[in-house]
Design an enzyme around this catalytic site. Structure first.
Site, mmCIF file in Angstrom:
data_model
loop_
_atom_site.group_PDB
_atom_site.id
_atom_site.type_symbol
_atom_site.label_atom_id
_atom_site.label_comp_id
_atom_site.label_asym_id
_atom_site.label_seq_id
_atom_site.Cartn_x
_atom_site.Cartn_y
_atom_site.Cartn_z
ATOM 1 C CB VAL A 140 5.902 0.005 3.848
ATOM 2 C CG1 VAL A 140 6.667 0.655 4.683
ATOM 3 C CG2 VAL A 140 6.995 -1.205 2.945
ATOM 4 C CE1 TYR A 141 3.603 1.162 8.172
ATOM 5 C CE2 TYR A 141 2.096 3.427 8.251
ATOM 6 C CZ TYR A 141 3.359 2.304 8.868
ATOM 7 O OH TYR A 141 3.857 3.117 9.945
ATOM 8 C CB THR A 142 -1.675 -2.790 2.911
ATOM 9 O OG1 THR A 142 -1.481 -2.428 4.612
ATOM 10 C CG2 THR A 142 -2.313 -3.876 2.605
ATOM 11 C CE LYS A 143 5.266 -4.653 -1.461
ATOM 12 N NZ LYS A 143 5.674 -5.290 -0.793
ATOM 13 C CB ALA A 162 4.700 4.241 5.785
#
Length: 696
Positions: free
Chosen positions: A56-59, A54
């Protein structure tokens, strides 16, 4: 490795999907690039072809790590999935599902992944601020541009999923092919709603958190609080304010006997099959027919290989699957228990005929006379109430009244004879039942005709077609539904919109201070689509009357609750088991609060319970029963000339709060700041108030 089709698509994916949420900054306790690439190499070597991440995973770091690895692989050999919705910057449009954010996020994900297309692009959750038509349109354009192959959704509830599916059918959007949802032996609520939609519509379910953050690994011991070194559960155990779906609170399970029975059973089955407990948990999911692939995370090669060993070469037996189903069975709240019960063998035992000792004709007519004298005009019955006797009694009274002054409602679905077609929602049964109801009611039209529940044996298009013909023939004025769950409601509403059936105007549903589950699903549909909610059993069969005392079992003479208290195998929604409440602290706190509020208002406890319903903005009318004139007048006194204060409504909401299971807690948490006044508010509110009164 085994490969399955992703829902109804022709795309085949490995039945284990590698989740990449653990890829990212080592400073955050995640795998660095080198460690992540080793995991990816081994996953591919073992036959895995399905990788999920995704933005959003660790930006974005997770996508970047995958992209640097993917650039060295044969791209067509892999199915890459990512997601959009989460906050990716400080800008006001760097979050949500508006077209601007989706388009920018997709371009950024493509760059980080070093690919020119995404195989499966998923919305990461519902966005209250953005209508689904907007984000589906954006996803359609990405598919048309060749940047996305398939689209999926994550973390939706039942009515949301059904709405999106129907929009895709009727709005020229690409079909949704999958639902990524938390689903495991400790989280089975999605079976009630979301998985039903997937089964019916051919969507593949991709379970995330198959081990419930570690609670299904078997490595924790009862009474021993995990240390911080024991993974997510250990970290959260030190500070449970950090608990979330992927890392639940230790205290939630430490003294939960049912949880430890489940772990014990999993351990026994693991020994029988010569597998590990995590492999048993994953295999249970893989043998569910709606699941093409299970998303696993891995922090080490050993963990990866252990989890992937669940994928092939063995199966849980039918007995082992049933044992795990039973050990992990969650409570079945209304309306699901009722739907399952009346759907079994297409038999409806909800109102057994010799049950409570009903009023005779003279007593009923006395009640009806007093009801209209007090200003009432809305009368509800059903063809199956005492096998038509209720309708007959009303009909003999109705012919003496001015018919146009009254709104008469009745229902169809239940068995009315011994014939094979004397039950259900087939066209034949509906047409015959309507004619019979008209004769018994001695009227040439029914104001409001309901289906009395879903019928698994009859497609809704058939019964909606029959009801349409009754409306067109002038025999029915309006249509309603009763006892449906969220996805069923949304499906029927969408059929009415897009297939030109008459609109459904209301839902008759059990709703009271002891039954608030309909707020999660059905009432969201009613709120959004403008349907009125007509609560039945407002006093929960008498449990909200205030006449029962803790520790004193009701006698037979005390009404329904007393009858059932002698033999709890007779318990129903309209007459619950006494043992369910006698030692329930929360129930007695609620009764105490109702009594206090009743005294503050100079009212009775039943009047408080009914008024609480009447002040909900989706409720135009409450369905009450009455066995005496006194009971009728007491209940009707809830109707007018007084109101519960905002503080009293909030207190009752708080005292009756049933808790918020997944996915609702996650949906509401993700949308806490996504308020758009131009869109419908989906939560049930108090009338005449700007405040939302919701389960929180």
């Amino acid at each position: 490795m085994e490969y399955n089709y992703l829902g109804k698509t022709g795309l085949r994916v490995s039945n284990i999907c590698l989740g990449a949420m653990t890829f990212g900054s080592p400073q955050l306790g995640k795998l660095d690039k080198e460690g992540s690439h080793k995991i990816l190499d081994r996953f591919a070597a073992l036959g895995g072809n399905f990788i999920d991440t995704a933005n959003v995973y660790t930006k974005g770091v997770s996508e970047t790590i995958i992209g640097e690895w993917l650039a060295k692989q044969k791209r067509e050999d892999f199915v890459i999935a990512t997601k959009v919705r989460g906050q990716m910057g400080d800008g006001v449009n760097d979050i949500g599902l508006c077209r601007k954010h989706i388009m920018a996020s997709c371009e950024a994900s493509l760059k980080r992944l070093q690919t020119n297309y995404i195989d499966l692009y998923q919305i990461h959750g519902w966005d209250l601020a953005t209508p689904p038509e907007e984000w589906l349109g954006a996803l359609r354009d990405l598919v048309s541009a060749g940047k996305v192959r398939y689209i999926g959704v994550c973390n939706l509830c039942g009515w949301q999923l059904q709405k999106v599916v129907e929009l895709c059918k009727n709005g020229e959007y690409p079909p949704i092919v999958s639902l990524q949802q938390q689903y495991n032996l400790l989280c089975r609520h999605p079976e009630f709603e979301e998985l039903q939609v997937c089964k019916m519509e051919g969507l593949g379910v991709l379970p995330w958190s198959p081990l419930k953050g570690g609670m299904l690994t078997g490595k924790y011991k009862r009474g021993q609080k995990p240390q911080p070194t024991a993974g997510r559960i250990g970290i959260v155990a030190q500070d449970e304010s950090k608990a979330m779906q992927i890392a639940p609170a230790w205290s939630q399970y430490d003294n939960n006997a049912e949880y430890w029975k489940l772990v014990e059973g999993m351990g026994r089955i693991a020994k029988e099959t010569d597998k590990t407990i995590p492999q048993v948990a994953i295999r249970w999911l893989l043998q569910k027919d709606v699941v093409p692939s299970v998303i696993i995370g891995a922090s080490s090669l050993q963990q990866l290989e252990d989890n992937m060993s669940a994928s092939h070469g063995w199966r849980l037996s039918k007995d082992q699957m049933e044992e795990l189903d039973n050990l992990s069975q969650t409570d079945i709240p209304y309306p699901y228990e009722m739907i399952l019960r009346i759907g079994k063998d297409r038999d409806n035992t909800f109102y057994p005929q010799p049950f409570w000792g009903k009023l005779d004709k003279a007593g009923c007519h006395e009640i009806l006379d007093r009801f209209i004298a007090l200003g009432g005009n809305f009368i509800d019955t059903a063809n199956m109430y005492t096998k038509g006797v209720s309708e007959t009694i009303i009909g003999e009274w109705l012919v003496k009244q001015n018919r146009e002054d009254l709104v008469i409602a009745t229902k169809v679905r239940s068995p009315m004879g011994d014939g094979v077609n004397d039950i259900g929602l087939s066209r034949k049964h509906i047409m015959a039942s309507c004619e019979a109801s008209l004769r018994r009611l001695q009227t040439n039209y029914i104001d409001l005709y309901y289906v009395h529940g879903w019928d698994d044996a009859t497609p809704p298009e058939e019964w909606m077609g029959a009801l349409t013909d009754l409306v067109n023939a002038g025999k029915v004025r309006y249509l309603g539904v009763s006892n449906l769950c969220g996805w069923q409601m949304q499906k029927v509403v969408n059929l009415c919109k897009y297939e030109k059936y008459p609109l459904i105007v209301c839902l008759q549903q059990q709703y009271n201070l002891l039954c608030r589950h309909p707020e999660f699903e059905e009432f969201q549909v009613c709120k959004m689509e403008g349907l009125g909610v007509l609560p039945w059993s407002p006093l929960k069969g008498g449990m909200l009357s205030g006449k029962y005392k803790r520790g004193v079992r009701p006698q037979i003479s005390a009404g329904r609750i007393g009858v059932v208290a002698q033999d709890e195998s007779m318990a129903l929604e309209v007459a619950p088991a006494w043992s369910q409440y006698d030692q329930n602290e929360d129930f007695w706190k609620l009764v105490e609060g109702m009594e206090r509020i009743a005294k503050e208002n100079g009212k009775t406890i039943p009047q408080v319970a009914i008024k609480w319903l009447l002040q909900k903005d989706v409720v135009p009318s409450v369905v009450i029963g009455a066995n005496s004139l006194q009971q009728l007048e007491d209940n009707i006194s809830a109707a007018h000339n007084w109101k519960l204060s905002k503080e009293q409504m909030e207190e009752l909401d708080s005292l009756s709060n049933p808790g918020t299971p997944y996915p609702y807690e996650m949906i509401w948490r993700m949308n806490a700041i996504r308020v758009n006044s131009f869109n419908h508010k989906f939560r049930v509110k108090c009338k005449d108030s700007q405040e939302d009164f919701v389960i929180s």
